[in-house]
Design an enzyme around this catalytic site. Structure first.
Site, short mmCIF file in Angstrom:
data_model
loop_
_atom_site.label_atom_id
_atom_site.label_comp_id
_atom_site.label_asym_id
_atom_site.label_seq_id
_atom_site.Cartn_x
_atom_site.Cartn_y
_atom_site.Cartn_z
CG MET A 1 -15.86 -39.43 -11.16
SD MET A 1 -16.22 -40.13 -9.72
CE MET A 1 -16.04 -41.71 -10.08
CG HIS A 2 -20.94 -42.53 -16.00
ND1 HIS A 2 -20.62 -42.18 -17.40
CD2 HIS A 2 -20.39 -43.82 -15.86
CE1 HIS A 2 -19.92 -43.17 -17.94
NE2 HIS A 2 -19.79 -44.00 -17.12
CG ASP A 3 -24.44 -42.20 -11.51
OD1 ASP A 3 -24.72 -42.21 -12.73
OD2 ASP A 3 -24.70 -43.26 -10.72
#
Lengths: 309, 318
Positions: A237-239
């Site tokens: 869930m980088h962003d």
């Protein structure tokens, strides 16, 4: 009062989740979004961003930005995001839609002026739109309260041993942003890879959520199968990281550092060079580098937020 | 790839420098005690300070350590294709500031460093380990000039680089930064590499109490090492370290006492271009490029055991 937030995105499966999360948080008021070429082609990221916003009621203006990086050839991530950038999920656009013709950088500048120094910008794609905006409007960095970036890495990269995708996809733009930027919060891989949804998390999100959570579940299957293929325990869930940081900085630890981007290296092209651990420091500390997260709390906020839509 | 604890003839190549001198001291101590290393030659390279100074320092250090019988040759004055960038701030103007050292009781070989290294390799029945604690200019020149002798090099144990960060620039460690092209030649050579970079060397700290342990040895060599450590300790304290990092000694210690180190095999390449990253050692930790490892990279150590071995080595000189 909620933070006015502009999101610059290359939607993008985890961009989609970040938009849903930002929408769900009462501390954030999305005032505009801009799409950039990155994970996928601009026509996809522009359409995907509008489709996600349509799912959220269609109230947010979305603008198209740069169709390609400043200098280099486009570099994309179809293995993670599918051929349409949204994990090959078909998300409908509304029958009647106001399409904004204004360029991303012009719309961003107008909004920043309107907000009088309060605007937070969350950038989750290559920094081409922002570099273009700063080049056209030299006073823009001074009008942005905080620029929160998902990108780069202090230790290992994910597309080369040295570089992370968003920065590698337009290193020259990133360097321009770090050189001219407003106060920056950088969320590098070192922290963003610790934020992921396990298969159980994804099912839980879907089973107790609404239509948006159902789409989020579907969208995540493609990146999950990619991340699983190299042994990662969940869909990354980088962003969502910069969104969570903006609202809950207390869940993170970070350090001020000088951060610049290698644009001339043979092996290190696109590396975010930080002076966190070296004896020699850069002359200026231009970013807060986020290094660790309280991951359980972050993931709960993400899941509950998306379920609440 | 890294087979620990083997006995080996060695060539010491460095740019002394306090920590080079201590590395050599440890190698010599092993020669005097369990004979794990057999020092066949010493070569000096321009680095921390100019070649004239490092060669003179090498002569003084060999004299101090009773190594006047070991052939010593001067090598490269400057990097393969760059100007020399030196580090007098760390080691003082002479490159070995601090206590008075004995004047040299040996003369330099008439051979160049590469000639001497080649002679040792040619005459050796077994593989020779090169311990490189300065810029890799001499070692790269050997590989360029004598490809036929590559098979005779068992391993290159070097102090240089860093997987996670640099010191002289944010991205690069001093030895590699001084001559990145030489490092590139060495890392691409196919010779097994044991790399002790900043990841381990900045953890190989000699603390205040440890300096006192060396002082308590109370021998001629012990007093000089104590003063070197004190000099190094004070410099590093000023720039924020809690002790004196024993950079170069790691390259010898990792050969002698592999069990106290953490080692991983990676493919490592050297950045020779770039605005910020010249001289960076790029390790493919995630195996993104699917290349065979070319280096055993030392990442950590048992610091207390390291200090015990250091004290033991210094105490070997009476």
């Amino acid at each position: 009062m909620a933070y006015p937030v502009w999101m610059d995105v290359d939607t993008g499966t985890d961009d989609a989740l970040a938009i849903l999360l930002a929408h769900s948080l009462e501390e954030i008021e999305i005032v505009g979004l801009s799409a950039v070429s990155g994970n996928t082609e601009l026509h996809h990221s522009f359409r995907n961003t509008r489709a996600i916003c349509a799912l959220l009621g269609g109230g947010y203006p979305v603008y198209a930005g740069a169709p390609k990086p400043l200098f280099r050839e486009p570099f994309r991530a179809p293995l993670v995001h599918g051929s349409n950038g949204l994990g090959d999920v078909e998300l409908p656009l509304p029958q009647k839609e106001t399409v904004h013709e204004e360029a991303a950088w012009d719309a961003l500048y107008q909004e920043a002026k309107k907000q009088g120094g309060r605007l937070r910008v969350i950038a989750t794609g290559p920094l081409t739109n922002l570099a273009t905006a700063f080049a056209k409007y030299p006073d823009l960095p001074g009008l942005i309260h905080t620029l929160l970036i998902m990108g780069g890495c202090v230790s290992e990269g994910n597309v080369t041993p040295s570089a992370e995708f968003n920065i590698y996809a337009d290193p020259e733009a990133a360097e321009a942003v770090f050189l001219s930027g407003p106060p920056i919060v950088l969320c590098p891989l070192d922290v963003t890879e610790s934020l992921y949804l396990t298969p159980d998390d994804m099912r839980r999100m879907r089973d107790d959520g609404g239509e948006a959570a159902g789409y989020a579940y579907d969208i995540l299957q493609k990146p999950w199968s990619f991340h699983r293929s190299y042994g990662h325990p969940g869909a990354q869930m980088h962003d969502s990281c910069p969104v969570l940081y903006l609202v809950h900085p207390e869940l993170f630890t970070g350090k001020e550092a000088g951060v610049y981007v290698e644009t001339k290296g043979r092996l290190t092209y696109g590396k975010t060079v930080t002076d966190l651990y070296s004896d020699r420091k850069f002359d200026r500390k231009n970013a807060l580098v986020v290094l660790e997260a309280k991951t359980e709390e972050c993931i709960e906020i993400l899941i509950r937020g998306i379920q609440s839509i | 790839m890294y087979k620990p604890g083997e006995k080996s003839p060695v060539i010491l190549d460095g740019d002394p420098g306090h920590d080079d001198a201590i590395a050599w001291l440890i190698a010599r101590a092993s020669m005097m005690t369990d004979k794990a290393l057999d020092i066949k030659a010493v070569t000096a390279v321009g680095g921390n300070v100019s070649l004239d100074k490092t060669a003179y320092n090498a002569m003084r250090v060999l004299t101090l350590l009773g190594m006047t019988e070991v052939p010593l040759a001067k090598g490269a004055e400057h990097p393969l294709m760059r100007e020399l960038m030196s580090a007098p701030s760390v080691h003082g103007e002479s490159g070995l500031d601090g206590p008075v050292l004995p004047e040299p009781e040996l003369s330099l070989s008439s051979l160049t460093a590469v000639e001497l290294m080649a002679k040792v390799l040619r005459e050796s029945d077994e593989g020779v380990t090169i311990v490189s604690t300065g810029p890799l200019t001499n070692t790269a020149a050997l590989l360029l000039a004598h490809p036929e002798l590559k098979e005779k090099i068992r391993r290159i144990s070097l102090m240089g680089g860093g997987v996670s960060h640099g010191n002289w620039t944010p991205a690069a460690e001093f030895n590699i930064l001084v001559d990145p092209e030489a490092a590139d030649i060495v890392f691409k050579s196919g010779v097994p590499i044991l790399m002790s970079g900043l990841d381990v060397t900045e953890k190989a700290l000699v603390l205040k109490d440890d300096v006192e342990r060396i002082r308590a040895i109370g021998s001629k060599v012990g007093d000089i090492v104590w003063k070197w450590l004190e000099f190094f300790y004070q410099y590093h304290k000023k720039i924020g370290y809690e002790g004196a990092p024993m950079h170069d000694p790691c390259a010898v210690m990792a050969l002698l006492h592999p069990e106290i180190f953490t080692v991983r095999d990676y493919h490592v390449e050297i950045e020779t271009a770039g605005k910020y990253c010249q001289g960076a050692t790029v390790a493919d930790v995630r195996d993104i490029k699917k290349q065979e490892p070319n280096a055993s990279v030392v990442l950590g150590l048992d610091r207390e055991k390291f200090v015990d071995y250091l004290v033991e080595a210094v105490a070997a000189y009476r």
